[in-house]
Design an enzyme around this catalytic site. Structure first.
Site, PDB file in Angstrom:
ATOM      1  N   HIS A 168      28.396  -6.922 -13.456  1.00  0.00           N
ATOM      2  CA  HIS A 168      27.048  -7.476 -13.670  1.00  0.00           C
ATOM      3  C   HIS A 168      25.977  -6.728 -12.887  1.00  0.00           C
ATOM      4  CE1 HIS A 168      28.125 -11.249 -15.880  1.00  0.00           C
ATOM      5  NE2 HIS A 168      29.305 -10.874 -15.447  1.00  0.00           N
ATOM      6  N   ASP A 383      18.396  -3.549 -10.139  1.00  0.00           N
ATOM      7  CA  ASP A 383      18.884  -4.801 -10.699  1.00  0.00           C
ATOM      8  C   ASP A 383      19.776  -4.466 -11.887  1.00  0.00           C
ATOM      9  OD1 ASP A 383      19.044  -7.570 -11.037  1.00  0.00           O
ATOM     10  OD2 ASP A 383      16.885  -7.859 -10.869  1.00  0.00           O
TER      11      ASP A 383
HETATM   12  C1  GDG Z   1      23.202 -10.878 -11.448  1.00  0.00           C
HETATM   13  C2  GDG Z   1      22.630  -9.448 -11.446  1.00  0.00           C
HETATM   14  C3  GDG Z   1      22.149  -9.670 -13.877  1.00  0.00           C
HETATM   15  C4  GDG Z   1      16.356 -18.306 -10.109  1.00  0.00           C
HETATM   16  N1  GDG Z   1      15.735 -19.226  -9.337  1.00  0.00           N
HETATM   17  C5  GDG Z   1      15.940 -20.413  -9.949  1.00  0.00           C
HETATM   18  C6  GDG Z   1      16.691 -20.214 -11.111  1.00  0.00           C
HETATM   19  N2  GDG Z   1      16.941 -18.911 -11.184  1.00  0.00           N
HETATM   20  C7  GDG Z   1      17.735 -18.300 -12.270  1.00  0.00           C
HETATM   21  C8  GDG Z   1      16.898 -17.467 -13.219  1.00  0.00           C
HETATM   22  C9  GDG Z   1      17.978 -16.541 -13.802  1.00  0.00           C
HETATM   23  C10 GDG Z   1      18.968 -16.388 -12.636  1.00  0.00           C
HETATM   24  O1  GDG Z   1      18.695 -17.429 -11.709  1.00  0.00           O
HETATM   25  C11 GDG Z   1      18.805 -15.059 -11.932  1.00  0.00           C
HETATM   26  O2  GDG Z   1      19.345 -14.067 -12.764  1.00  0.00           O
HETATM   27  P1  GDG Z   1      18.996 -12.525 -12.560  1.00  0.00           P
HETATM   28  O3  GDG Z   1      19.552 -11.760 -13.694  1.00  0.00           O
HETATM   29  O4  GDG Z   1      17.512 -12.397 -12.471  1.00  0.00           O
HETATM   30  O5  GDG Z   1      19.627 -12.109 -11.170  1.00  0.00           O
HETATM   31  P2  GDG Z   1      21.024 -12.282 -10.320  1.00  0.00           P
HETATM   32  O6  GDG Z   1      21.207 -13.678  -9.853  1.00  0.00           O
HETATM   33  O7  GDG Z   1      20.909 -11.260  -9.235  1.00  0.00           O
HETATM   34  O8  GDG Z   1      22.223 -11.917 -11.345  1.00  0.00           O
HETATM   35  C12 GDG Z   1      21.550  -9.316 -12.510  1.00  0.00           C
HETATM   36  C13 GDG Z   1      22.865 -11.018 -13.834  1.00  0.00           C
HETATM   37  O9  GDG Z   1      23.827 -11.059 -12.767  1.00  0.00           O
HETATM   38  C14 GDG Z   1      23.623 -11.283 -15.150  1.00  0.00           C
HETATM   39  O10 GDG Z   1      24.510 -10.258 -15.459  1.00  0.00           O
HETATM   40  O11 GDG Z   1      21.078  -9.749 -14.809  1.00  0.00           O
HETATM   41  O12 GDG Z   1      21.056  -7.990 -12.535  1.00  0.00           O
HETATM   42  O13 GDG Z   1      22.101  -9.127 -10.156  1.00  0.00           O
HETATM   43  O14 GDG Z   1      18.661 -17.162 -14.852  1.00  0.00           O
HETATM   44  O15 GDG Z   1      16.275 -18.278 -14.163  1.00  0.00           O
HETATM   45  N3  GDG Z   1      17.053 -21.203 -11.961  1.00  0.00           N
HETATM   46  C15 GDG Z   1      16.665 -22.459 -11.633  1.00  0.00           C
HETATM   47  N4  GDG Z   1      15.946 -22.733 -10.488  1.00  0.00           N
HETATM   48  C16 GDG Z   1      15.557 -21.749  -9.629  1.00  0.00           C
HETATM   49  O16 GDG Z   1      14.907 -22.028  -8.612  1.00  0.00           O
HETATM   50  N5  GDG Z   1      16.986 -23.482 -12.452  1.00  0.00           N
END
Ligand code: GDG
Length: 476
Positions: A168, A383
């Site tokens: 990921h 990312d």
């Molecule tokens: C890893 C990889 C890759 C955030 N704050 C809240 C909240 N979130 C949710 C967002 C989003 C998720 O968390 C974050 O996803 P990301 O993709 O931006 O980042 P990582 O957590 O680092 O994920 C990344 C991912 O895996 C999938 O393969 O895209 O690059 O690092 O869904 O909405 N959700 C809620 N409250 C919050 O305060 N409900």
């Protein structure tokens, strides 16, 4: 409890449910709460027709629980992790060695031999459980950097399985990867797979190049030739290529369309004093997300009078994450003091130009914020994908809003009509923010139309099916 072997097994650091333990007079009771996330949603779609098994940690240290079957017919196999396992496997080798290194070393990685020993031990525990849960000839899908040794461990025990692995996070260039003291073991661990999926084409090509440079292997297009370890063992072909992950796009759109979320979006703007410009950042509080660079750019734009501090506001949701890892405590302090400085300089009674929310927000609130925001700022230094960028686009059923997107996020490969930025270039970032602020309505809508087509067509269900079809050889 004995497990009925399954033809599909998912292996991930966490189970799709969290155990809630209560100690009562009659002993301990364990209840399970769903822990929804992108991966859970993706697998739900695939597991509907084939419930299968899910191997993962239950979320509580030291808890040993039997496998069980949930309401949807899935077999859940909890892996026990002690406090030391968590400290050395999860917080240590996974999050203080691999995480910073795989993100191009944006923070210095630390290596400790005892962390590595525990990483191996924990990977062994997951591999043993997956082997026990898999039926003859089953498909096993292993996820992410915490479990890179599982594929080879599993293959050694169960050569009959089809094994897939998805990373990921980014895979770094060979020049960076090579500093890991246990680089050979990690590469060999991954090569136990039949298919290794990455977020971007560059991640897959970094991996194949590392195999050529480090292990002298030959590659042909997306295939790697892996020689047998014994003379009588034939060469295997392992495929390493990009499968960019996505989100449940229709679900985000449906939530954004709900009257409650639309009302809340309007209410958020009112509560903020009906600003002319609402900018938004949503991230796990992590040094890879470029939150500091974003704040720096906004601070300078306010300072130079490009943005009016009484009419513009940035809402930054930085949800708590990995709070026990030292570097994460430092980044929180750093962000809070920067926000404090900006507000100290530009706030008026009743209006702060930056609102920092360091509490997890309900999903509905996140979607209401997406809908309310004129500008979404995704300025990650590195990312794998960045789902927030895709969630913003899926939520904008009204066809408006501008996405400012770092070229170092995997999402930039697909979302080419975003305003792309190099977040290290503060002047460039300021110019991109101003380009987005001054963009006329028809241009905003033209770009959003393009972005929405991409995100609505390539959703997480399509991603999971594509990966599994390639793994099981049923591609069309
Ligand atoms: C890893 C990889 C890759 C955030 N704050 C809240 C909240 N979130 C949710 C967002 C989003 C998720 O968390 C974050 O996803 P990301 O993709 O931006 O980042 P990582 O957590 O680092 O994920 C990344 C991912 O895996 C999938 O393969 O895209 O690059 O690092 O869904 O909405 N959700 C809620 N409250 C919050 O305060 N409900």
């Amino acid at each position: 409890m004995d497990i009925t072997p399954q033809s599909l097994v998912v292996v991930a650091n966490r189970l799709p449910v969290d155990a809630q333990v209560t100690e009562g007079t009659e002993g301990r009771t364990v209840t399970w709460r769903p822990s929804p996330g992108g991966l859970v949603t993706a697998m739900d779609a695939v597991m509907r027709s084939n419930p299968g098994a899910w191997v993962g940690w239950c979320g509580t240290a030291g808890l040993e629980l039997d496998p069980f079957t949930d309401d949807s017919g899935r077999t859940l196999v909890p892996i026990p992790l002690s406090a030391t396992d968590l400290e050395e496997h999860y917080e240590g080798f996974s999050n203080a060695s691999l995480w910073p290194l795989y993100h191009d070393g944006v923070a210095p990685p630390e290596y400790h031999r005892e962390w590595w020993a525990t990483y191996e031990e924990v990977n062994r525990r997951f591999a043993d459980a997956a082997a026990a849960a898999a039926a003859e000839g089953a498909t096993v899908w292993v996820h992410d950097y915490q479990l890179q040794l599982v594929p080879a461990m599993l293959r050694a025990m169960r050569p009959d399985l089809r094994i897939g692995f998805f990373l990921h996070i980014p895979f770094p260039p060979h020049e960076i990867f090579r500093q890991i003291p246990w680089r050979r073991q990690i590469l060999e661990g991954l090569l136990g797979s039949d298919l290794i999926g990455f977020q971007r084409k560059t991640d897959a090509s970094n991996f194949r190049r590392t195999l050529r440079m480090q292990l002298g292997m030959q590659t042909q297009r997306t295939f790697v030739k892996v020689p047998g370890t014994r003379a009588d063992e034939p060469e295997r072909l392992v495929r390493a290529e990009a499968y960019p992950i996505s989100i449940d796009s229709a679900d985000f759109e449906a939530l954004a369309r709900s009257p409650e979320v639309q009302d809340r979006a309007a209410e958020i703007r009112r509560e903020l004093g009906n600003p002319d410009l609402l900018m938004l950042g949503v991230d796990r509080l992590d040094y890879t997300k470029g939150i500091r660079h974003r704040l720096r750019a906004i601070g300078e734009l306010l300072d130079e009078g490009e943005l009016d501090p009484t009419r513009a506001v940035l809402v930054q949701v930085a949800s708590p994450s990995r709070g026990r890892v030292e570097l994460y405590q430092a980044i929180r302090d750093d962000i809070e003091s920067t926000v404090g400085r900006i507000n100290g300089s530009f706030a008026t009674i009743g209006h702060n130009p930056v609102i920092h929310l360091h509490q997890p927000q309900p999903r509905e609130e996140i979607v209401a914020l997406y809908l309310a925001a004129d500008l979404m700022l995704v300025t990650a230094l590195r990312d794998g994908m960045n789902l927030v960028a895709k969630e913003y686009v899926a939520s904008r059923f009204d066809g408006d809003g501008v996405l400012v997107l770092s070229e170092f996020a995997g999402a930039a490969d697909e979302l080419t009509q975003a305003v792309t930025v190099n977040p290290y270039d503060i002047d460039g970032l300021k110019a991109a923010i101003m380009q987005a602020v001054t963009m006329d309505r028809s241009e905003r809508r033209r770009r959003m139309r393009f972005l929405r087509r991409r995100v609505m067509e390539n959703d997480v269900q399509a991603w999971a099916h594509r990966f599994l079809d390639a793994l099981t050889g049923s591609e069309t």
